[in-house]
Design a protein around this motif. Structure first.
Motif, PDB file in Angstrom:
ATOM      1  N   CYS A  52       0.636  -1.351   0.033  1.00  0.00           N
ATOM      2  CA  CYS A  52       0.150  -0.003   0.040  1.00  0.00           C
ATOM      3  C   CYS A  52       0.992   1.221   0.152  1.00  0.00           C
ATOM      4  O   CYS A  52       0.568   2.130  -0.516  1.00  0.00           O
ATOM      5  N   LEU A  53       2.078   1.231   0.772  1.00  0.00           N
ATOM      6  CA  LEU A  53       2.813   2.321   0.605  1.00  0.00           C
ATOM      7  C   LEU A  53       3.509   2.605  -0.680  1.00  0.00           C
ATOM      8  O   LEU A  53       3.508   3.746  -0.929  1.00  0.00           O
ATOM      9  N   VAL A  54       3.786   1.584  -0.935  1.00  0.00           N
ATOM     10  CA  VAL A  54       4.690   1.898  -2.195  1.00  0.00           C
ATOM     11  C   VAL A  54       3.826   2.227  -3.661  1.00  0.00           C
ATOM     12  O   VAL A  54       4.042   3.060  -4.412  1.00  0.00           O
ATOM     13  N   SER A  55       2.417   1.822  -3.331  1.00  0.00           N
ATOM     14  CA  SER A  55       1.398   1.994  -4.821  1.00  0.00           C
ATOM     15  C   SER A  55       0.707   3.288  -4.393  1.00  0.00           C
ATOM     16  O   SER A  55       0.020   3.806  -5.348  1.00  0.00           O
ATOM     17  N   PHE A  56       0.735   4.069  -3.210  1.00  0.00           N
ATOM     18  CA  PHE A  56       0.274   5.131  -3.015  1.00  0.00           C
ATOM     19  C   PHE A  56       0.604   6.195  -4.033  1.00  0.00           C
ATOM     20  O   PHE A  56      -0.215   6.900  -4.756  1.00  0.00           O
ATOM     21  N   PRO A  57       2.016   6.367  -4.159  1.00  0.00           N
ATOM     22  CA  PRO A  57       2.236   7.329  -5.357  1.00  0.00           C
ATOM     23  C   PRO A  57       1.880   7.026  -6.727  1.00  0.00           C
ATOM     24  O   PRO A  57       1.334   7.910  -7.479  1.00  0.00           O
ATOM     25  N   MET A  58       1.453   5.679  -6.987  1.00  0.00           N
ATOM     26  CA  MET A  58       0.831   5.138  -8.192  1.00  0.00           C
ATOM     27  C   MET A  58      -0.579   5.966  -8.353  1.00  0.00           C
ATOM     28  O   MET A  58      -0.976   6.365  -9.359  1.00  0.00           O
ATOM     29  N   VAL A  59      -1.460   5.682  -7.427  1.00  0.00           N
ATOM     30  CA  VAL A  59      -2.804   6.055  -7.203  1.00  0.00           C
ATOM     31  C   VAL A  59      -2.890   7.795  -7.436  1.00  0.00           C
ATOM     32  O   VAL A  59      -3.689   8.345  -8.064  1.00  0.00           O
ATOM     33  N   PHE A  60      -1.972   8.245  -6.602  1.00  0.00           N
ATOM     34  CA  PHE A  60      -1.789   9.543  -6.527  1.00  0.00           C
ATOM     35  C   PHE A  60      -1.313  10.336  -8.014  1.00  0.00           C
ATOM     36  O   PHE A  60      -2.197  11.105  -8.941  1.00  0.00           O
ATOM     37  N   THR A  61      -0.425   9.772  -8.713  1.00  0.00           N
ATOM     38  CA  THR A  61      -0.297  10.051 -10.040  1.00  0.00           C
ATOM     39  C   THR A  61      -1.168   9.846 -10.957  1.00  0.00           C
ATOM     40  O   THR A  61      -1.407  10.755 -11.932  1.00  0.00           O
ATOM     41  N   ALA A  62      -1.874   8.715 -11.174  1.00  0.00           N
ATOM     42  CA  ALA A  62      -3.057   8.431 -11.760  1.00  0.00           C
ATOM     43  C   ALA A  62      -4.187   9.637 -11.655  1.00  0.00           C
ATOM     44  O   ALA A  62      -4.598   9.977 -12.772  1.00  0.00           O
ATOM     45  N   VAL A  63      -4.298   9.819 -10.424  1.00  0.00           N
ATOM     46  CA  VAL A  63      -5.520  10.722 -10.334  1.00  0.00           C
ATOM     47  C   VAL A  63      -5.358  12.306 -10.733  1.00  0.00           C
ATOM     48  O   VAL A  63      -5.967  12.983 -11.066  1.00  0.00           O
ATOM     49  N   ARG A  64      -3.984  12.430 -10.627  1.00  0.00           N
ATOM     50  CA  ARG A  64      -3.452  13.747 -10.881  1.00  0.00           C
ATOM     51  C   ARG A  64      -3.332  14.065 -12.377  1.00  0.00           C
ATOM     52  O   ARG A  64      -3.424  14.885 -13.131  1.00  0.00           O
ATOM     53  N   MET A  65      -2.764  12.978 -13.146  1.00  0.00           N
ATOM     54  CA  MET A  65      -2.577  13.080 -14.616  1.00  0.00           C
ATOM     55  C   MET A  65      -3.778  12.486 -15.612  1.00  0.00           C
ATOM     56  O   MET A  65      -3.968  13.422 -16.454  1.00  0.00           O
ATOM     57  N   VAL A  66      -4.291  11.376 -15.193  1.00  0.00           N
ATOM     58  CA  VAL A  66      -5.340  10.926 -16.178  1.00  0.00           C
ATOM     59  C   VAL A  66      -6.557  11.935 -16.540  1.00  0.00           C
ATOM     60  O   VAL A  66      -6.625  12.426 -17.655  1.00  0.00           O
ATOM     61  N   PRO A  67      -7.047  12.683 -15.370  1.00  0.00           N
ATOM     62  CA  PRO A  67      -8.253  13.468 -15.693  1.00  0.00           C
ATOM     63  C   PRO A  67      -7.945  14.791 -16.513  1.00  0.00           C
ATOM     64  O   PRO A  67      -8.443  15.337 -17.285  1.00  0.00           O
ATOM     65  N   ALA A  68      -6.503  15.191 -16.259  1.00  0.00           N
ATOM     66  CA  ALA A  68      -5.849  16.465 -16.877  1.00  0.00           C
ATOM     67  C   ALA A  68      -5.704  16.193 -18.276  1.00  0.00           C
ATOM     68  O   ALA A  68      -5.982  16.911 -19.160  1.00  0.00           O
ATOM     69  N   VAL A  69      -5.210  14.814 -18.661  1.00  0.00           N
ATOM     70  CA  VAL A  69      -5.167  14.487 -20.027  1.00  0.00           C
ATOM     71  C   VAL A  69      -6.357  14.461 -20.830  1.00  0.00           C
ATOM     72  O   VAL A  69      -6.623  14.946 -21.977  1.00  0.00           O
ATOM     73  N   VAL A  70      -7.384  13.777 -20.324  1.00  0.00           N
ATOM     74  CA  VAL A  70      -8.710  13.548 -20.829  1.00  0.00           C
ATOM     75  C   VAL A  70      -9.232  15.075 -21.006  1.00  0.00           C
ATOM     76  O   VAL A  70     -10.049  14.997 -21.865  1.00  0.00           O
ATOM     77  N   ASN A  71      -9.251  15.473 -19.895  1.00  0.00           N
ATOM     78  CA  ASN A  71      -9.749  17.086 -19.869  1.00  0.00           C
ATOM     79  C   ASN A  71     -11.399  17.016 -20.147  1.00  0.00           C
ATOM     80  O   ASN A  71     -11.915  18.028 -20.963  1.00  0.00           O
TER      81      ASN A  71
END
Length: 886
Positions: free
Chosen positions: A644-663
């Motif tokens: 969970c600790l190692v994967s949290f940056p992955m979740v944060f990165t996805a939530v930060r990047m994907v909606p911005a790209v989809v727009n």
């Protein structure tokens, strides 16, 4: 031609014969059927009744080309300029208007820019308006408005664009010779009040109309024919692979894994350069570090999933079932899983509804999917019969007549259709229950009731505790009926779930049902996550507590707690005493890490508390069931925490990047609307309105500070408290001390905090509990809550047990507490009795625990709230009376 038909005949025999190979590969063959049938079903639904496929008529100008500057002329357009275009629509339903215009925004400009499109009727009444982000116009070269409304031909309409006085962007609105454009719609253009008959604004008009009945039938035939062709093509491909390439399957599998791993690695490198090295997503050092770790973690999960292998390619054992029976069983499992997944999506929509209409529609969807899921407990030989066919035929005819009573109002018509669906689905289930009861009684005369009575008597004497449980549930239900006032959901919370008690009951059947129910919850989580990653960005200001697809964090936390309980039940049931902990349970660990990541983003203390307690009690119970050593327990918890600790940056990165790209951000009417701090379509991917790592952790830890700790860091903590109570507003360039104390985006349904309440860890809930307890009586209340000190009625008690006592009386409240305790005890017994042999039996225990702890701080006992639905259904599972040996 004869040889071709012989070849097809060989393929069919190879696939559906009762040979050993066909039995082994029956699951694979069913998977092929499911993929093709699902794709065909989705396409059919998009044609009718969804109506996504329509007849389009595009009225496009002939002279103007967006890439040719000489084809149009246009001067700089500002807020002072006024252009009003008259037009006459040529069709009766305008779907979309594409108005070509140019926009230039300087790179130094950070403020919000937008253009307002307005459509007027002949009386100059605004009948439609849409605000478009100027950055989107700059990117596309046009403004895209989607009225999707009926219009009248022969009547004058007008449209214009409005630019705010504060706008600093440069706009050019092109005009062209009306004759050269050659469009029927173009008419007089008013430029700053001056009539111009020669020029027109440059726009395209997209008209739509529904398909005719003949077109729908033809499209249906085409889709079905394509599905049949695709299915036989895949059968031939599988037949050829088994005959020609099976020997090389190991090499093919390795090449595929190498290729996918390499492709994933290259994608990570490219994204690293784009996001971290070049910094296109913005952010500081911590953000870029999180992005880097998140990308590496995502690639690690991909490689792990690829290299762990799968038993679908190489079946582990032979199947004793005939090929047809196994394929049907796979189909029923699939349908039941999908029904539960869609059911939970409907429950999420119910919770997120902002008006009663959506409550009504999603309640009906829930009932339809529940009936279909319960029907899958029966074999196809039981529910596929002439009585079912007659009922469906009568239901279709009756639905046609009933829907006519709804008139032309779309909302009433939708409710009527869904009501017909509920009646048809539950009628089919009721017929099947009666049919099975009569068939299994072995008596078709007057002794039927006598035999049923004898059977019930034997069950009562053999299973006394479960009988007490059932009686207590019945008493509690009657108390709710007696004091329900006008609450219709009381019937929904009891009567539909009774159908499970009549389903075939063996331990294997119950385990299959629990597995499909569990998988359905996880399917809904996948669908919800896809929606969130496309349309729900994580905001920096005011909405910094990530709400996912919900408009409140409380709803998000409750839903994620259910999902976490479901995946933890699968994970710890699968672990048992396995040596390769991570490798064997990689999918379960991945989903767990994703759910935990989303829970952390919500900052919901209810979800944090429930998650921690769920893990703790599950660890204790599984340690008892599987006789685990202390070292084993610590190692499992360590792996879980590490993942969970190692994967949290992955979740944060996805939530930060994907909606911005989809727009394509989606906001609800209940949410605060402000372009200054909320992400809108057209905002750049490096906008400062997206969440940052430093901001996230400062607010996360700020939520758990006490008033005494604030003195050590008064400035920062005061800032956080002002943010919590809405006394600061993000203006795009900084913070303004505008007093917004009457408005709270806390998200847990908590009002703004007063000075005396800042040290209350419950955020005022203890005071709410006291107000409710004072009003509890024997008769219950018709409304949800008493009035607070300001004379406002509470929405709910923030506690299911207190709320039940308030709604239905103190006796019902006591009965509910006892019923919950007995449910919890029954779930423990169920896990202790069967946990060693069946992994999935942990599900009832976990979901009952989740409901109990969520209910301490939120209102959850409702059939259309995910955690409440899960608890009610688990009660039915635990009431069954099969013995351990069955």
């Amino acid at each position: 031609m004869d040889s071709f038909f012989h070849y097809i005949n060989d393929v069919i025999f190879y696939t559906f014969s009762d040979s050993e190979h066909a039995r082994i590969q029956a699951k694979r063959n069913a998977a092929v059927q499911i993929v093709v049938a699902t794709a065909a079903f989705i396409l059919l639904m998009r044609v009718f009744p969804m109506g996504v496929v329509k007849n389009h008529t595009l009225s496009k100008q002939q002279a103007y080309k967006k890439t040719t500057e000489t084809a149009f002329s246009g001067d700089s357009f500002t807020a002072e300029d006024k252009k009003l275009q008259m037009l006459f629509f040529s069709e009766t339903h305008i779907e979309q208007i594409t108005l070509y215009m140019q926009c230039v925004i300087s790179s130094e400009q950070s403020g919000q820019e937008s253009v307002l499109f307005r459509l007027y009727d002949e009386n100059f009444s605004c009948i439609y308006e849409e605000e478009e982000n100027s950055r989107t116009i700059e990117k596309n070269g046009y403004l895209n408005a989607e009225p999707d409304m009926d219009v009248e031909t022969g009547k004058a309409y007008y449209y214009e664009i409005v630019i705010s006085d504060e706008s600093r962007a440069g706009y050019t609105l092109p005009v062209a010779d009306r004759k050269l454009l050659a469009q029927e719609e173009n008419s007089t253009l008013y430029i700053d009040g001056i009539i111009n008959e020669e020029l027109s604004l440059v726009a395209d008009f997209d008209y739509t109309r529904p398909l005719s009945a003949v077109q729908i039938v033809l499209l249906y035939a085409l889709i079905l024919a394509g599905a049949v062709f695709l299915y036989f093509f895949l059968l031939i491909a599988v037949y050829w692979y088994d005959g020609q390439m099976a020997y090389y399957s190991g090499q093919i599998s390795r090449y595929f894994r190498f290729g996918m791993s390499a492709a994933g690695g290259l994608a990570v490198i490219a994204l690293f350069v784009y996001a971290v090295v070049l910094g296109h997503f913005g952010g500081e050092v911590w953000d870029k570090l999180f992005f880097s770790i998140g990308m590496i973690a995502a690639w690690g999960w991909l490689a792990g999933m690829l290299w762990r292998g799968t038993r679908i390619i190489r079946p582990a054992q032979q199947s004793k079932l005939p090929v047809s029976s196994k394929i049907c069983l796979v189909w029923r499992n699939y349908i039941q899983t999908v029904c539960f997944g869609l059911l939970f999506c409907a429950l999420c929509q119910y919770v997120n509804a902002d008006r009663d209409f959506y409550h009504y529609t999603n309640t009906r969807w829930m009932l339809i999917f529940l009936a279909a899921a319960l029907l899958m407990n029966y074999s196809e030989k039981q529910f596929v019969n002439k009585f079912s066919a007659i009922w469906l035929a009568l239901g279709l005819v009756g639905s046609v007549f009933y829907c006519k009573t709804a008139g032309t109002d779309e909302n009433k018509l939708l409710l009527a259709r869904l009501t017909c669906g509920v009646v048809a689905a539950w009628g089919l289930l009721a017929l099947n229950i009666l049919f099975v009861l009569v068939r299994t009684s072995a008596v078709y005369d007057q002794k039927l009731l006598h035999n049923i009575g004898k059977k019930i008597s034997r069950q009562v004497s053999a299973h006394k505790q479960q009988t007490v449980y059932l009686v207590l549930w019945g008493v509690f239900s009657l108390l709710m009926y007696a004091n329900r006032y006008e609450k219709v959901w009381v019937f929904t919370a009891t009567l539909p779930f009774l159908a499970f008690l009549f389903a075939p009951d063996t331990l294997l059947v119950r385990c299959r049902f629990l597995r499909n129910f569990n998988n359905g919850i996880l399917l809904s989580f996948a669908l919800v996550t896809m929606f969130c990653l496309e349309h729900r960005p994580h905001h920096y200001w005011m909405l910094y507590r990530y709400g996912g697809m919900f408009h409140t964090v409380a709803c998000t936390g409750m839903y994620l707690a259910v999902v976490l309980g479901a995946v933890l039940a699968k994970l710890y049931g699968k672990l048992k005493t396995r040596k390769n902990i991570l490798v064997f349970c990689l999918p379960e660990y991945f989903v767990t890490a994703c759910v935990v990541g989303f829970i952390v983003l919500t900052m919901s203390r209810t979800a944090f508390l429930t998650s921690a307690v769920t893990v703790a009690v599950l660890v204790v119970l599984t340690a008892v069931i599987y006789h685990k050593s202390f070292r084993r327990i610590v190692s499992e918890l360590g792996v879980l925490a590490m993942v969970c600790l190692v994967s949290f940056p992955m979740v944060f990165t996805a939530v930060r990047m994907v909606p911005a790209v989809v727009n394509e951000p989606v906001r609800y009417d209940l949410e605060f609307q402000d372009r200054s701090f909320m992400v809108y379509e057209g905002d750049p991917i490096d906008s400062d309105k997206y969440m940052t790592v430093s901001r996230f952790f400062s607010t996360l830890f700020g939520r758990f500070r006490s008033e005494g700790e604030e003195e050590a860091d008064a400035g920062q903590i005061e800032r956080i408290w002002l943010e919590e109570t809405g006394e600061l507003v993000y203006t795009g360039d900084g913070l303004a001390g505008i007093n917004r104390s009457q408005f709270s985006m806390e998200g847990d349904g908590e009002s703004s905090l007063e000075d005396g309440e800042k040290n209350d860890i419950s955020n005022g809930r203890f005071a709410i509990f006291g107000d409710y307890i004072k009003e509890i009586g024997f008769q219950g209340h018709p409304w949800m809550g008493p009035e607070d000190k300001n004379g406002n009625e509470y929405a709910h008690a923030h506690n299911s047990f207190i709320q039940v006592a308030y709604n239905f009386g103190v006796i019902a409240g006591i009965a509910f507490i006892i019923l919950y305790a007995l449910t919890l005890w029954r779930s423990v017994q169920f896990a202790l009795d069967h946990g060693k042999k069946y992994n999935i039996v942990l599900t009832p225990f976990v979901l009952v625990v989740v409901f109990g702890f969520v209910s301490l701080t939120e209102w959850a006992y409702h059939p259309c709230i995910p955690v409440g639905f899960s608890f009610i259904l688990m009660q039915m599972v635990l009431m069954r009376t099969s013995t351990q040996g069955r």
